[in-house]
Design a protein around this motif. Structure first.
Motif, PDB file in Angstrom:
ATOM      1  N   ARG A   1       2.115   6.395  -7.124  1.00  0.00           N
ATOM      2  CA  ARG A   1       1.073   7.301  -7.618  1.00  0.00           C
ATOM      3  C   ARG A   1       1.456   8.765  -7.374  1.00  0.00           C
ATOM      4  O   ARG A   1       1.242   9.622  -8.231  1.00  0.00           O
ATOM      5  N   GLU A   2       2.051   9.054  -6.220  1.00  0.00           N
ATOM      6  CA  GLU A   2       2.467  10.426  -5.913  1.00  0.00           C
ATOM      7  C   GLU A   2       3.612  10.860  -6.830  1.00  0.00           C
ATOM      8  O   GLU A   2       3.653  11.995  -7.298  1.00  0.00           O
TER       9      GLU A   2
ATOM     10  N   GLU B   1       0.820  -1.206   0.000  1.00  0.00           N
ATOM     11  CA  GLU B   1       0.000   0.000   0.000  1.00  0.00           C
ATOM     12  C   GLU B   1       0.859   1.264   0.000  1.00  0.00           C
ATOM     13  O   GLU B   1       0.586   2.213  -0.743  1.00  0.00           O
ATOM     14  N   ARG B   2       1.914   1.279   0.817  1.00  0.00           N
ATOM     15  CA  ARG B   2       2.779   2.468   0.857  1.00  0.00           C
ATOM     16  C   ARG B   2       3.551   2.627  -0.444  1.00  0.00           C
ATOM     17  O   ARG B   2       3.753   3.747  -0.927  1.00  0.00           O
TER      18      ARG B   2
ATOM     19  N   ARG C   1       2.483   1.620  -3.346  1.00  0.00           N
ATOM     20  CA  ARG C   1       1.461   2.025  -4.315  1.00  0.00           C
ATOM     21  C   ARG C   1       1.215   3.539  -4.218  1.00  0.00           C
ATOM     22  O   ARG C   1       1.188   4.245  -5.233  1.00  0.00           O
ATOM     23  N   ASP C   2       1.057   4.029  -3.000  1.00  0.00           N
ATOM     24  CA  ASP C   2       0.857   5.476  -2.799  1.00  0.00           C
ATOM     25  C   ASP C   2       2.081   6.268  -3.264  1.00  0.00           C
ATOM     26  O   ASP C   2       1.944   7.346  -3.856  1.00  0.00           O
ATOM     27  N   ASP C   3       3.275   5.732  -3.003  1.00  0.00           N
ATOM     28  CA  ASP C   3       4.516   6.386  -3.407  1.00  0.00           C
ATOM     29  C   ASP C   3       4.592   6.485  -4.936  1.00  0.00           C
ATOM     30  O   ASP C   3       4.913   7.538  -5.484  1.00  0.00           O
TER      31      ASP C   3
END
Length: 143
Positions: free
Chosen positions: A92-93, A85-86, A88-90
């Motif tokens: 996308r950001e 999850e982290r 994935r967020d990284d």
């Protein structure tokens, strides 16, 4: 299937232009590293995207560098964190920041200017003064 990625309040990349794939991350991690697919590969199909203009696409491909493919895709790999999850967020950001940078128009070309007459005179006067100081450093002639 990932959800849409909001770039700005007016620009959103739809989910069908993004593809996420989870892979095993390299590096240290003990026995768990070979079992868990925590790294993320985020693909953005920029060439077919209707979310950004063609000029922004060109700038995006140039900014992406080695992350851009010949097919017009941008590939972001994220494996900094231990959880999917982290990462994935990284990813996308990082894609969001890259697209934001590509959306900025290039700066206008620089206009050439000439120095003012006073600035030229001050520069030449200062050069003469420095030359005079250096000339005074020589040996003393006693004649």
């Amino acid at each position: 299937m990932p959800e849409p990625l909001e770039i700005t309040s007016r620009i959103t990349i739809p989910e069908y232009e993004l593809f996420e794939q989870f892979v095993t991350a390299g590096g240290p991690g003990g026995q768990n590293v070979n079992k868990v697919s925590s790294a993320v590969q985020l693909r953005f199909y920029a060439a077919q995207s209707g979310a950004i203009s063609s000029d922004a696409k060109r700038r995006l491909m140039r900014l992406a560098g080695r992350r851009a493919t010949k097919e017009g895709e941008v590939l972001i790999e994220a494996s900094r964190h231990r959880t999917q999850e982290r990462n994935r967020d990284d990813a996308r950001e990082r894609l969001r920041q890259l697209v934001l940078e590509a959306l900025k128009p290039p700066p206008p070309p620089r206009k050439k200017t000439k120095p003012s007459r006073g600035a030229v005179e001050r520069r030449l006067k200062a050069k003469k003064g420095r030359g005079h100081i250096k000339a005074m450093r020589g040996k003393v002639n006693e004649s």
